[in-house]
Enzyme design. Sequence first.
Site, short mmCIF file in Angstrom:
data_model
loop_
_atom_site.label_atom_id
_atom_site.label_comp_id
_atom_site.label_asym_id
_atom_site.label_seq_id
_atom_site.Cartn_x
_atom_site.Cartn_y
_atom_site.Cartn_z
N CYS A 165 0.81 -1.22 0.00
CA CYS A 165 0.00 0.00 0.00
C CYS A 165 0.84 1.27 0.00
O CYS A 165 0.37 2.33 -0.42
CB CYS A 165 -0.95 0.01 1.19
SG CYS A 165 -2.10 -1.40 1.20
N HIS A 208 -3.64 7.26 1.85
CA HIS A 208 -4.00 5.91 1.44
C HIS A 208 -5.40 5.62 1.94
O HIS A 208 -5.72 5.84 3.10
CB HIS A 208 -3.00 4.91 2.02
CG HIS A 208 -3.41 3.48 1.86
ND1 HIS A 208 -3.84 2.96 0.67
CD2 HIS A 208 -3.46 2.46 2.76
CE1 HIS A 208 -4.14 1.68 0.83
NE2 HIS A 208 -3.92 1.36 2.09
N ASN A 240 -10.11 -0.17 -0.61
CA ASN A 240 -8.65 -0.12 -0.51
C ASN A 240 -8.05 -0.71 -1.79
O ASN A 240 -8.15 -1.91 -2.03
CB ASN A 240 -8.20 -0.92 0.72
CG ASN A 240 -6.69 -0.88 0.94
OD1 ASN A 240 -5.93 -0.50 0.05
ND2 ASN A 240 -6.27 -1.29 2.13
#
Length: 319
Positions: free
Chosen positions: A114, A246, A276
Amino acid sequence: MALRSIVAGVGSALPKRRVSNAELAETVDTSDQWIVERTGIRSRYIAGEGETTASLATDAARKALEHAGIDASEVGLIVLATATPDQTFPSSATKVQAALGINDCVAFDVHAVCTGFLYALTVADSMIRSGTATTALVIGAETFSRILDWEDRATCVLFGDGAGALVLRAENGERGILATKLHADGRHNDLLFVDGGPSSTGTVGKLRMKGREVFRHAVVNLADVLNEVLAEAGLNSADVDWVVPHQANARILDATAKKLGLSPDKVVVTVDQHANTSAASVPLALDTAVKDGRIKRGDLLVLEAMGGGFTWGAAALRY
């Protein structure tokens, strides 16, 4: 004036299929209320047949080049952040290069899950400032749906697929990347990982996560690295126009903003729409906020992310 990497254009791409929480609840033991209360996620996009990490990355790159008004032939560097490449090798970046019709440029993948986009951005910025390239594509692209355990309701509801891209150009001036900070701590491998790989099991494996522990680390690490990167740039939180984080979980975004004393109104949130998307998350959110007019030229942005490893990082830039 200092030579800087300026953001000349942004772009993003999503798979054709949008999956709402209600649709997911038809096959997974969950509900829209359960997902929204815990994560803020309302939908995600899932890659279908013919849609891959590299194809989504190529679409996002084309849109970023168009937004920048730059021809693909001018690109001298492609850095693609992904944890879900099309093949073990060669890199997905070289597939993007070929699809864009670029015969020769530096092209490689970066793998920091990520945080991958922040790592890729930092690498590209360093290479631009060293003179290796004057125009770069920095891409984050993922098809996480292909490494999810669709019987694990604690993880499968959290992730989606997509891609985002930036065009960076070398320019002298006030705009551009002001500072970056990156970290990693491999002691936390077992909190967020995939239980497979070419060298260990010979399989792709599935994503595994201990959500509560990840949440706790995320809030502390993200607040710390945001303060670090602002200090490095000689700025403070009052100077920030937008935080582009994020998009993992709405509660993490809220808790991080509170810890920094930032208004939630300054935080770009797209997790409700895209879930996500790992390395694609930050550039997807940035493209959304630029295209809808929230982010304007001259705004001070802080990008930040944390992912498996653990890895985490942030960048301060004048858009």
